[in-house]
Design a protein around this motif. Structure first.
Motif, PDB file in Angstrom:
ATOM      1  N   LYS A 148      62.306   8.142  68.700  1.00 30.07           N
ATOM      2  CA  LYS A 148      61.164   7.790  67.845  1.00 30.07           C
ATOM      3  C   LYS A 148      61.567   7.489  66.401  1.00 30.07           C
ATOM      4  O   LYS A 148      60.736   7.077  65.611  1.00 30.07           O
ATOM      5  CB  LYS A 148      60.157   8.943  67.813  1.00 30.07           C
ATOM      6  CG  LYS A 148      59.623   9.358  69.146  1.00 30.07           C
ATOM      7  CD  LYS A 148      58.744  10.591  68.961  1.00 30.07           C
ATOM      8  CE  LYS A 148      58.379  11.222  70.279  1.00 30.07           C
ATOM      9  NZ  LYS A 148      57.654  12.479  70.077  1.00 30.07           N
ATOM     10  N   TYR A 149      62.814   7.749  66.063  1.00 26.28           N
ATOM     11  CA  TYR A 149      63.259   7.619  64.672  1.00 26.28           C
ATOM     12  C   TYR A 149      64.345   6.562  64.541  1.00 26.28           C
ATOM     13  O   TYR A 149      65.118   6.342  65.464  1.00 26.28           O
ATOM     14  CB  TYR A 149      63.805   8.966  64.165  1.00 26.28           C
ATOM     15  CG  TYR A 149      62.742  10.023  64.060  1.00 26.28           C
ATOM     16  CD1 TYR A 149      62.052  10.215  62.869  1.00 26.28           C
ATOM     17  CD2 TYR A 149      62.414  10.809  65.159  1.00 26.28           C
ATOM     18  CE1 TYR A 149      61.061  11.181  62.776  1.00 26.28           C
ATOM     19  CE2 TYR A 149      61.425  11.777  65.071  1.00 26.28           C
ATOM     20  CZ  TYR A 149      60.755  11.961  63.881  1.00 26.28           C
ATOM     21  OH  TYR A 149      59.776  12.906  63.783  1.00 26.28           O
ATOM     22  N   GLU A 150      64.394   5.955  63.365  1.00 26.80           N
ATOM     23  CA  GLU A 150      65.480   5.036  63.051  1.00 26.80           C
ATOM     24  C   GLU A 150      66.629   5.882  62.524  1.00 26.80           C
ATOM     25  O   GLU A 150      66.533   6.484  61.448  1.00 26.80           O
ATOM     26  CB  GLU A 150      65.032   4.027  61.990  1.00 26.80           C
ATOM     27  CG  GLU A 150      66.016   2.891  61.820  1.00 26.80           C
ATOM     28  CD  GLU A 150      65.552   1.865  60.809  1.00 26.80           C
ATOM     29  OE1 GLU A 150      66.419   1.142  60.305  1.00 26.80           O
ATOM     30  OE2 GLU A 150      64.338   1.799  60.524  1.00 26.80           O
ATOM     31  N   LEU A 151      67.690   5.980  63.304  1.00 28.87           N
ATOM     32  CA  LEU A 151      68.784   6.896  62.997  1.00 28.87           C
ATOM     33  C   LEU A 151      69.802   6.244  62.058  1.00 28.87           C
ATOM     34  O   LEU A 151      70.882   5.854  62.476  1.00 28.87           O
ATOM     35  CB  LEU A 151      69.449   7.374  64.280  1.00 28.87           C
ATOM     36  CG  LEU A 151      68.515   8.054  65.286  1.00 28.87           C
ATOM     37  CD1 LEU A 151      69.262   8.466  66.528  1.00 28.87           C
ATOM     38  CD2 LEU A 151      67.799   9.231  64.654  1.00 28.87           C
TER      39      LEU A 151
ATOM     40  N   LEU B  52      60.391  15.805  59.518  1.00 30.78           N
ATOM     41  CA  LEU B  52      59.574  15.588  60.720  1.00 30.78           C
ATOM     42  C   LEU B  52      60.430  15.712  61.978  1.00 30.78           C
ATOM     43  O   LEU B  52      60.037  16.366  62.949  1.00 30.78           O
ATOM     44  CB  LEU B  52      58.919  14.202  60.675  1.00 30.78           C
ATOM     45  CG  LEU B  52      57.922  13.931  59.547  1.00 30.78           C
ATOM     46  CD1 LEU B  52      57.484  12.464  59.578  1.00 30.78           C
ATOM     47  CD2 LEU B  52      56.716  14.850  59.666  1.00 30.78           C
ATOM     48  N   LEU B  53      61.590  15.075  61.951  1.00 33.87           N
ATOM     49  CA  LEU B  53      62.517  15.130  63.080  1.00 33.87           C
ATOM     50  C   LEU B  53      62.922  16.580  63.352  1.00 33.87           C
ATOM     51  O   LEU B  53      62.884  17.037  64.502  1.00 33.87           O
ATOM     52  CB  LEU B  53      63.752  14.273  62.787  1.00 33.87           C
ATOM     53  CG  LEU B  53      64.891  14.348  63.796  1.00 33.87           C
ATOM     54  CD1 LEU B  53      64.454  13.816  65.159  1.00 33.87           C
ATOM     55  CD2 LEU B  53      66.099  13.572  63.293  1.00 33.87           C
ATOM     56  N   TYR B  54      63.296  17.294  62.304  1.00 26.40           N
ATOM     57  CA  TYR B  54      63.714  18.696  62.420  1.00 26.40           C
ATOM     58  C   TYR B  54      62.607  19.522  63.085  1.00 26.40           C
ATOM     59  O   TYR B  54      62.859  20.294  64.005  1.00 26.40           O
ATOM     60  CB  TYR B  54      64.044  19.241  61.024  1.00 26.40           C
ATOM     61  CG  TYR B  54      64.623  20.640  61.015  1.00 26.40           C
ATOM     62  CD1 TYR B  54      65.991  20.835  60.937  1.00 26.40           C
ATOM     63  CD2 TYR B  54      63.799  21.760  61.082  1.00 26.40           C
ATOM     64  CE1 TYR B  54      66.527  22.114  60.917  1.00 26.40           C
ATOM     65  CE2 TYR B  54      64.323  23.036  61.074  1.00 26.40           C
ATOM     66  CZ  TYR B  54      65.688  23.210  60.987  1.00 26.40           C
ATOM     67  OH  TYR B  54      66.222  24.479  60.982  1.00 26.40           O
ATOM     68  N   THR B  55      61.377  19.321  62.630  1.00 27.42           N
ATOM     69  CA  THR B  55      60.236  20.053  63.176  1.00 27.42           C
ATOM     70  C   THR B  55      60.011  19.702  64.649  1.00 27.42           C
ATOM     71  O   THR B  55      59.759  20.588  65.474  1.00 27.42           O
ATOM     72  CB  THR B  55      58.962  19.744  62.349  1.00 27.42           C
ATOM     73  OG1 THR B  55      59.220  20.102  60.988  1.00 27.42           O
ATOM     74  CG2 THR B  55      57.764  20.515  62.861  1.00 27.42           C
ATOM     75  N   GLU B  56      60.126  18.435  64.991  1.00 28.21           N
ATOM     76  CA  GLU B  56      59.956  18.007  66.390  1.00 28.21           C
ATOM     77  C   GLU B  56      61.039  18.564  67.295  1.00 28.21           C
ATOM     78  O   GLU B  56      60.763  18.989  68.413  1.00 28.21           O
ATOM     79  CB  GLU B  56      59.949  16.471  66.481  1.00 28.21           C
ATOM     80  CG  GLU B  56      58.569  15.880  66.440  1.00 28.21           C
ATOM     81  CD  GLU B  56      58.563  14.439  66.948  1.00 28.21           C
ATOM     82  OE1 GLU B  56      58.539  14.226  68.185  1.00 28.21           O
ATOM     83  OE2 GLU B  56      58.583  13.535  66.106  1.00 28.21           O
TER      84      GLU B  56
END
Length: 145
Positions: A111-114, A126-130
């Motif tokens: 879901k993220y642009e890495l 947000l990524l960390y939380t997910e």
């Protein structure tokens, strides 16, 4: 030619070390390792032949060797496991558990642009939380085994 061979193994070892620690999904990709090491060795040799000092040659070669390898999915998962779930397991179990969670968390990363600088932006939170939530749900459903 002998000097280049030595450089090639030097670059191969540096890359392998990074892949082993932060990119286990690429650690056995010999084609990738061979290609990147070769490009870095050639870049180093070309920079040196053009009269650059050793520091600049290393900088150029490292840029090529590690391009696109600054943000690590595994390091992120490992960071979450160490920070959020370390009380649930012994220290020596943290890395193996993070490796197990790699596949579980893979859809989250999609879901993220890495980008290489993702770790320094708002999206990382947000990524960390997910990732934390995904691992917590997995543990609830499966236990630690």
């Amino acid at each position: 030619m002998h000097v280049q061979q030595k450089d090639l193994s030097y670059f191969r070892l540096r890359l392998q070390e990074l892949l082993n620690s932060s990119f286990p999904e690429k650690a056995h990709d010999q084609k990738f390792i061979d290609q990147r090491s070769s490009w870095a060795a050639n870049a180093y040799e070309g920079a040196f032949s053009s009269g650059n000092d050793i520091e600049k040659c290393n900088e150029i070669a490292s840029y090529i060797l590690f391009e696109g390898l600054h943000f690590s999915k595994f390091d992120t998962i490992f960071q979450v496991v160490c920070n959020e779930f370390d009380t649930l397991m012994a220290n020596e179990e943290l890395r193996p558990f993070a490796l197990k969670m790699f596949r579980v968390c893979e859809p989250v990363f999609a879901k993220y642009e890495l980008t290489d600088d993702l770790a320094y932006g708002y999206e990382f939170d947000l990524l960390y939380t997910e990732v934390t939530g995904t691992i917590a749900i997995w543990i609830t459903e499966n236990g630690l085994q």
